[in-house]
Scaffold this motif. Sequence first.
Motif, short mmCIF file in Angstrom:
data_model
loop_
_atom_site.label_atom_id
_atom_site.label_comp_id
_atom_site.label_asym_id
_atom_site.label_seq_id
_atom_site.Cartn_x
_atom_site.Cartn_y
_atom_site.Cartn_z
N ARG A 45 0.79 -1.17 0.13
CA ARG A 45 0.15 0.02 -0.01
C ARG A 45 0.91 1.18 -0.03
N MET A 46 0.46 2.37 -0.52
CA MET A 46 1.14 3.46 -0.74
C MET A 46 0.37 4.73 0.12
N GLY A 47 1.27 5.87 -0.06
CA GLY A 47 0.28 7.23 0.21
C GLY A 47 0.24 7.10 1.82
N GLY A 48 0.98 6.22 2.47
CA GLY A 48 0.89 6.44 3.98
C GLY A 48 -0.37 5.47 4.58
N ILE A 49 -0.60 4.65 3.69
CA ILE A 49 -1.75 3.73 4.01
C ILE A 49 -0.98 2.56 4.85
N ILE A 50 -1.59 2.11 5.71
CA ILE A 50 -1.06 0.99 6.37
C ILE A 50 -1.87 -0.09 6.34
N PRO A 51 -1.62 -1.32 5.54
CA PRO A 51 -2.80 -2.28 5.33
C PRO A 51 -2.77 -3.11 6.87
N SER A 52 -4.04 -3.84 6.76
CA SER A 52 -4.30 -4.49 8.17
C SER A 52 -3.54 -6.01 7.69
N PRO A 53 -3.43 -6.70 8.76
CA PRO A 53 -2.98 -8.20 8.56
C PRO A 53 -3.88 -9.09 7.73
N GLU A 54 -5.15 -8.88 7.93
CA GLU A 54 -6.24 -9.32 7.51
C GLU A 54 -6.26 -9.23 5.77
N GLU A 55 -5.92 -7.88 5.70
CA GLU A 55 -6.02 -7.44 4.11
C GLU A 55 -4.68 -8.28 3.41
N VAL A 56 -3.55 -8.20 4.11
CA VAL A 56 -2.23 -8.95 3.62
C VAL A 56 -2.60 -10.27 3.40
N GLU A 57 -3.29 -10.83 4.34
CA GLU A 57 -3.39 -12.32 4.49
C GLU A 57 -4.29 -12.70 3.15
N GLU A 58 -5.30 -11.93 2.64
CA GLU A 58 -6.18 -12.16 1.93
C GLU A 58 -5.45 -12.13 0.54
N ASN A 59 -4.55 -11.14 0.40
CA ASN A 59 -3.82 -10.95 -0.89
C ASN A 59 -2.64 -12.29 -0.93
N LEU A 60 -2.37 -12.40 0.13
CA LEU A 60 -1.38 -13.83 0.29
C LEU A 60 -2.14 -15.01 -0.35
N GLU A 61 -3.38 -15.30 -0.06
CA GLU A 61 -4.18 -16.35 -0.56
C GLU A 61 -4.30 -16.04 -2.22
N LYS A 62 -4.63 -15.07 -2.64
CA LYS A 62 -4.66 -14.58 -4.00
C LYS A 62 -3.30 -15.04 -4.64
N PHE A 63 -2.31 -14.48 -4.13
CA PHE A 63 -1.00 -14.80 -4.64
C PHE A 63 -0.70 -16.59 -4.87
N ILE A 64 -1.09 -17.03 -3.80
CA ILE A 64 -0.74 -18.53 -3.75
C ILE A 64 -1.63 -19.23 -4.69
N LYS A 65 -2.97 -18.81 -5.04
CA LYS A 65 -3.76 -19.20 -6.30
C LYS A 65 -2.93 -19.18 -7.60
N THR A 66 -1.90 -18.37 -7.69
CA THR A 66 -1.40 -17.87 -9.00
C THR A 66 -0.10 -18.76 -9.11
N LEU A 67 0.20 -19.45 -8.12
CA LEU A 67 1.58 -20.41 -8.21
C LEU A 67 1.23 -21.96 -8.88
#
Lengths: 355, 270
Positions: free
Chosen positions: A333-355
């Motif tokens: 995230r940019m602009g000074g936004i701090i992502p929540s752990p849940e948000e990162v975890e969700e995107n991790l799962e999306k990433f895992i699906k691309t593997l």
Amino acid sequence: MELKEDIRLMKGNEAMAEAAIQAGMDAYFGYPITPQSEVLEYLTREVPNRTGIALQAESEVAAINMVYGAAGAGARVWTSSSSPGWSLMQEGVSYIAAAELPCLLVNVNRGGPGLGTIQPSQGDYFQATKGGGHGDYHLLVLAPNSVQEMADFVFLGFELAEKYRTPVMMLSDGAIGQMMEKVTFHKREIVKSAKPWATTGKTEDRERNIITTLFIQPEKMEIVNIHLNAKYEEIKKNEVRYEEIETKDAEYLLVAYGLSARISHKVVILAREKGIKLGLLRPITLWPYPSDVLFKLADQVKGMMTVELNAGQMVEDVRLAVNGKVKVGHYGRMGGIIPSPEEVEENLEKFIKTL
Amino acid sequence: MENNEILTPQCIVDGDDNYDLVYEKTNVMTDTRLHYCPGCGHSTAHKILGEVIQELGIQKDVIGVAPVGCSVFAYEYLHIDWQEAAHGRATAAATGIKRCLPDKYVFTYQGDGDLAAIGTAETIHCINRGENIMIIFINNGVYGMTSGQMAPTSLEGMKTTTSPYGRNVHTMGYPLKVSELIAPLPGAFYVTRQTVHTPNAVRKAKKAIMNGFKYQKLGKGLSFIEIVSNCPSNWRMTPLQSNDFIDTDMLKYYPPGDIKVPSKEDLINL
């Protein structure tokens, strides 16, 4: 009653300033800029009753050149700033690196480019690790992830700077600089290394000392370049620092430093609750980079994802380190936004699906 | 003539007691051959600086800060500790040195481009803080090292490589009188404008530099010694013509003499 341990609740910026006094700083030169102005405020309040010099310069340009002069005169000296101010210092940083002057330089990273935002960011990763100023040089870059480490890395930073006669940088961010946490100050014996090269006045028993960065003949310039690079190789060999969290059985790996590593640690817990075997590699030195351990972990995990408060900067170093062995993704995230752990975890799962 | 012959003039009087030694190169100057053009005032300014350091006996306590410009190699010529600063930043570096070594004598040696263009902010704030250092400001109205571009101090109408039709003050600004500009600042303790183009002027300039060192012990502020100098090469003149130009043109706009002097009370502890 004398306490065994000195435990305080402090902001990261204040902890860093207190640590510098305890580390026997001779001088600090700085210019106010959010989110790190507490450093100059703390020092100008404390120093008159304790030890050292704290001077408010007319600009970051002047501040870094005061650091140059003081470091050249043999002082234990440091400065701090935040992104736009750190950019202004780059000329001086290049000179300091060229002249091999030990000092501590801190960037409490805020969002950019331009005047940007005063909120935390990791957008200055490239600038910190790939140069920043002109010419062939590197800074030894430490990345704290807590108030405690902002204090500890001041001691470590001065020590490494004097050990290698090189500028050491601490790359923090607006969140760690501003947040309050428990910090422990241990009693330490402060050892300052001898600086026979310093310009303290030419006594009869030695040749004159000259601090310069001008080597106008190409042959001499290249000798300096080779010398600097030999030193950087030595630093690469000895000073790589990182932390491994839950990597032993990890099938997927997050790579994150500083504030992002704090968030990513929580992501590891969340993912493991869901049965995803996730680990975290936290680089503590951003230069030299922990490439070797990542190269080894690439044989073990199915994919790696960096979590950064930027558009994807450190991800390039991870890709270089694994050299195509595994897919390396990025979530930021940019602009000074701090992502929540849940948000990162969700995107991790999306990433895992691309593997 | 070989270099070593130039450097050892005593050889002509060896073994002959009929001669008195009337002049000797200061031992604070190194034997390195000066890179300055023939007739350039930098060489003279370096020499008197070395002589003053020797005469005051402060060689072991002096730290010089060299600029970027023609005098970037100043550190090659004087047997003292030196730092070479980034362009315009000499006074910031000197501040760092002096604050950490308050008992030492610290000076900067800067040209007009370094001090009065790119380093204006550092110059003014260093003076305004009253740092107990000396600034030696060589003003020859031109960028020497980069071979003759317009300086902030170039005179009106002066032809340079970047003002080929002459300096037009309406589009290029007016020549900056730095000494007059900074003299009112409370941090400026002693401000004087000197030259080194005649023997008498050299003696006066030397006295000014000596004052600049001595005053550092008082802790009352900064000494600013401007030396209006020449640049035969970039003025496209012979050395003698350039010395005449100092009288006919430079000193008309930059009048020589003291601009701010300490009071008797100020000097009571000297």
